[in-house]
Scaffold this motif. Structure first.
Motif, PDB file in Angstrom:
ATOM      1  N   ASN A  61       0.863  -1.190   0.000  1.00  0.00           N
ATOM      2  CA  ASN A  61       0.000   0.000   0.000  1.00  0.00           C
ATOM      3  C   ASN A  61       0.895   1.234   0.000  1.00  0.00           C
ATOM      4  OD1 ASN A  61       0.980   0.223   2.725  1.00  0.00           O
ATOM      5  ND2 ASN A  61      -0.665  -1.146   3.364  1.00  0.00           N
ATOM      6  N   MET A  62       0.312   2.388   0.136  1.00  0.00           N
ATOM      7  CA  MET A  62       1.100   3.627   0.064  1.00  0.00           C
ATOM      8  C   MET A  62       2.036   3.783   1.266  1.00  0.00           C
ATOM      9  SD  MET A  62       0.858   5.142  -2.730  1.00  0.00           S
ATOM     10  CE  MET A  62       1.196   6.905  -2.722  1.00  0.00           C
ATOM     11  N   HIS A  87      -4.846   8.258  -6.219  1.00  0.00           N
ATOM     12  CA  HIS A  87      -4.150   9.318  -5.460  1.00  0.00           C
ATOM     13  C   HIS A  87      -3.964  10.548  -6.337  1.00  0.00           C
ATOM     14  CE1 HIS A  87      -3.299   6.190  -2.535  1.00  0.00           C
ATOM     15  NE2 HIS A  87      -2.804   5.457  -3.500  1.00  0.00           N
ATOM     16  N   THR A  89      -3.887  13.499  -5.529  1.00  0.00           N
ATOM     17  CA  THR A  89      -2.910  14.366  -4.866  1.00  0.00           C
ATOM     18  C   THR A  89      -2.034  13.454  -4.011  1.00  0.00           C
ATOM     19  OG1 THR A  89      -4.328  14.729  -2.949  1.00  0.00           O
ATOM     20  CG2 THR A  89      -4.503  16.326  -4.736  1.00  0.00           C
ATOM     21  N   PRO A  90      -0.821  13.891  -3.736  1.00  0.00           N
ATOM     22  CA  PRO A  90       0.041  13.047  -2.891  1.00  0.00           C
ATOM     23  C   PRO A  90      -0.600  12.854  -1.526  1.00  0.00           C
ATOM     24  CG  PRO A  90       1.307  14.835  -3.896  1.00  0.00           C
ATOM     25  CD  PRO A  90      -0.125  15.118  -4.186  1.00  0.00           C
ATOM     26  N   PRO A  91      -0.591  11.643  -0.985  1.00  0.00           N
ATOM     27  CA  PRO A  91      -1.169  11.429   0.347  1.00  0.00           C
ATOM     28  C   PRO A  91      -0.468  12.312   1.368  1.00  0.00           C
ATOM     29  CG  PRO A  91      -0.644   9.347  -0.718  1.00  0.00           C
ATOM     30  CD  PRO A  91      -0.070  10.421  -1.571  1.00  0.00           C
ATOM     31  N   TRP A 112       0.873  16.741  -8.177  1.00  0.00           N
ATOM     32  CA  TRP A 112       2.041  15.949  -7.811  1.00  0.00           C
ATOM     33  C   TRP A 112       3.347  16.650  -8.130  1.00  0.00           C
ATOM     34  CZ3 TRP A 112       3.012  11.095  -5.574  1.00  0.00           C
ATOM     35  CH2 TRP A 112       1.862  10.421  -5.118  1.00  0.00           C
TER      36      TRP A 112
END
Lengths: 322, 426
Positions: A61-62, A87, A89-91, A112
């Motif tokens: 996962n991320m 995603h 946008t960046p988490p 991003w």
């Protein structure tokens, strides 16, 4: 600090602790991906570079992905699209830099910026073209025939092969595991063999095992050309690395790069070129709207691959000629 | 005397072994005459035909000689034992030992059992390999040394292409050239070689026009004894980083990639010195080194394993050896000693023809043929058994495969490694 400076620093200081393929206890995201991964092997085989080349689903996962300062995604269209649609946008707290194959730079969301750069695998220009031997390689999976039928595709390659003294078709047999059940039943791998003989003649030299072929053939001067010019599943294929290292001359379409780039040698004959993303003519919004309109909750590479709409968009923006 | 040579008629995946096999056959041809040799195919798939064994028996050969690195004689001997019944047929078994001997110790343990009571000789390629094999074979008197032969028709002192090759590599005729040929592998210590070479230039100990030419292909072998398998391209990246760290010296180091075997002699004759800092765990010999010596190159080597045998007793000055000691991982050599060895050899003048002649005397097919003749004449002994150490190591190997020398707690070398390999570092 610019993204390229960030990338440069990370690559200079990365140790094997920060490279996924140096770890022994990794797991794929799910069992089905493991199956797909091995089906596409050896195009998915591991290789070393300090920017951590790896597939998206080789991370759980991320959080897992975020453990590594840099991740160079080897994924093709379906993997890259899944990544950014899930995603956009960046988490929060995501600090890694992600490298995406430049073929798919246009689906990188603007949000991003600062977190991504693009890469291409390129020749170092040391191996001259040769007409001694042409190696055409690839799998007969469904995506190879998205743009044109197996008949038309192989006819094109047969035409190219006329310029060579010898041609070998290196076509390991694989099922299209990303495809729907209906498509899998079409047996595209068999269709590939049939059309190879139809286009190249019954004397066509066919090899079905990559390792056995190279173990029993001393290919000294050769040119190589992939059946897969579209990179639907794999953008950064081990086949290419192997062939470059073996001293082959690539006939695959090269993506031009700019001047302000980072270059790292991967062998005597090839390199990786990393550059900043240009968000000009960005297409992400169009794909994102499609995603939202579809109401899809659990997007995956399999759903993207099997989606008629995404396929149409892919063919419109990304399909390339051999 | 009639002999049977047992080997695979197919090429080996280990290129140097294909050459060694060919040259050993030439040495036996020269010694015994082709008419006294029968060739038996023992394939890499471990198959040997019953008909071939029966033919060999019917020819009443005096000696059965294994000249290939793999497979071990085990499958051959197992089949042979089911066929050979006549007590009148009592040949001598002679086994040429290769560098991969420790990788197949489990099989050699069984080979020992199959050879019990038979007349046996082992032939090692170097003095230190002999000391190594003695740890596993209880009778030291049955182990002899004969180097793997070099075909001096292919490798000799001949500078006819020197100028052209130098020009093609952009090397001036007056530039000093150090040459390495062989696998570009982690245990061959190329990054240390490059670093030490660069240090010599930076310190002004050698001319800044000196060149280091590295010929060969990268592999992914890594360090299997310590479970350090390299990924594709990993060692290349290590070496490339070392090359790139001093951009002003990039042109002093030339990586040629793989060169056809037929062109190697030109490279040896283009160079002034051969250098290798290898501490590869099973450097039983050093085919490249032998070829370099026969081509007339003075040698700068680590005093590791088989390399020790390249310092000829009558011409010690032709070869400079750098001390090595065992450590918990890669064997260690002192960088300053390596630099000093390179510098002191470069400061001397050498007559390359004389060097070529001296090495050919020992390492040529003719030289090795004479040596083999002496060994074949030695009184054969009946083989008794392997050593307790063989049992100890192979028990580990049965469980841990090729990590048998690795500690199961620290991932460093364990005590049986030091007991086995101490002779390689003396």
């Amino acid at each position: 600090m610019s993204t390229l400076d960030k990338v440069k620093n990370i690559i200079a200081t990365n140790t094997e602790h920060d490279i996924l393929y140096k770890k022994w206890d990794t797991q794929h995201r799910d069992e089905y991906f493991s199956k797909v991964y091995w089906h596409y092997h050896p195009s998915t085989e591991k290789y070393f570079f300090e920017a951590n080349p790896s597939f998206l689903h080789e991370y759980k996962n991320m959080f897992d992905c975020g453990r590594f300062p840099i991740v160079m995604l080897r994924d093709g269209f379906v993997g890259v699209l899944e990544f950014f649609l899930v995603h956009p946008t960046p988490p929060k707290d995501f600090r890694s830099v992600v490298l995406i194959n430049k073929k798919f730079a246009k689906i990188i969301p603007v949000k991003w910026k600062g977190y991504v750069a693009t890469y291409v695998i390129a020749s170092r220009g040391r191996v001259k073209h040769t007409d001694e031997l042409l190696l055409i390689y690839g799998f007969g999976t469904e995506d190879i025939f998205w743009k044109e039928s197996s008949e038309k595709l192989l006819a094109k390659y047969a035409d190219i092969a006329k310029n060579y003294k010898q041609t070998v078709c290196l076509f390991p047999q694989r099922e299209s595991l990303l495809s729907s059940a209906k498509e899998q039943a079409q047996n595209h791998a068999l269709s590939l063999i049939r059309e190879t003989y139809r286009s190249f003649g019954f004397d066509a030299k066919l090899a079905l095992d990559f390792n056995k072929f190279f173990a029993s053939n001393d290919c000294e001067e050769f040119s190589f050309l992939s059946l897969d010019q579209s990179s639907v599943f794999v953008a950064d294929s081990y086949f290419e690395h192997y062939m470059f290292r073996a001293g082959g001359h690539s006939l695959n379409k090269e993506i031009p790069t700019g001047e302000d780039v980072l270059e790292y040698n991967l062998s005597a004959n090839h390199k990786v070129v990393i550059e900043d993303v240009s968000f000009e003519d960005n297409l992400f919004a169009e794909f994102y709207i499609q995603f939202k309109v579809s109401g899809e909750k659990n997007l995956s590479i399999y759903k993207i691959f099997q989606s008629k709409k995404y396929r149409e968009m892919f063919l419109k923006y990304f399909s390339s000629k051999a | 005397m009639k002999v049977a040579l047992i080997y695979s008629f197919s090429k080996s995946s280990w290129f140097s072994c294909t050459i060694i096999n060919k040259n050993i056959r030439k040495a036996y041809d020269l010694l015994l005459g082709e008419e006294n040799i029968i060739h038996i195919h023992y394939g890499h798939n471990r198959q040997v035909s019953t008909a071939d064994i029966k033919y060999m028996i019917s020819e009443n050969v005096d000696k059965i000689i294994f000249i290939d690195h793999k497979p071990t004689p085990i499958n051959f001997l197992q089949k042979y034992s089911t066929i050979s019944e006549s007590k009148d047929f009592n040949p001598e078994f002679i086994i040429h030992v290769f560098g991969d001997y420790p990788l197949y110790l489990r099989e050699w343990r069984s080979v020992n059992e199959l050879l019990e009571g038979k007349k046996v000789k082992y032939i090692c390629a170097s003095e230190k390999q002999k000391l190594f094999v003695e740890k596993f074979v209880s009778q030291k008197e049955i182990i002899s040394v004969c180097p793997f032969p070099v075909d001096t028709k292919q490798f000799s002192h001949n500078t006819k292409n020197r100028a052209d090759l130098r020009e093609s590599l952009d090397i001036d005729d007056t530039d000093t050239v150090l040459l390495y040929t062989g696998r570009l592998s982690y245990q061959k210590r190329l990054n240390e070689l490059i670093w030490n070479f660069k240090e010599l230039i930076k310190k002004g100990d050698i001319s800044n026009t000196s060149k280091l030419v590295i010929v060969g292909e990268f592999d992914n072998l890594g360090f299997p004894y310590l479970d350090q398998q390299h990924l594709e391209g990993e060692y290349f990246r290590m070496v490339d980083k070392e090359l790139s760290s001093d951009p002003e010296l990039t042109e002093n180091i030339i990586l040629t990639g793989k060169i056809k075997n037929q062109r190697l002699n030109d490279y040896y004759n283009m160079a002034d010195y051969y250098v290798s800092l290898s501490t590869y765990h099973d450097e039983d010999y050093g085919m490249s080194v032998a070829e370099a010596g026969c081509s007339g190159l003075p040698l700068i080597l680590t005093n590791w394993a088989g390399y020790y045998s390249f310092q000829l007793p009558e011409h010690k000055d032709y070869c400079s050896l750098i001390s090595v000691e065992l450590t918990k991982s890669l064997p260690h050599f002192d960088n300053l000693s390596a630099q000093e060895a390179m510098k002191s050899m470069i400061d001397k003048d050498f007559n390359h023809s004389e060097i070529a002649e001296a090495y050919a005397e020992t390492f040529s097919i003719t030289g090795c043929s004479k040596k083999l003749g002496e060994i074949l004449k030695l009184k054969p002994e009946e083989y008794m058994c392997g050593t307790d150490f063989m049992v100890q190591v192979t028990n580990h190997q049965f469980i841990k495969n090729n990590q048998m020398f690795m500690s199961e707690t620290s991932k460093e070398f364990n005590n049986i490694y030091y007991k086995a390999y101490d002779v390689y570092a003396r």
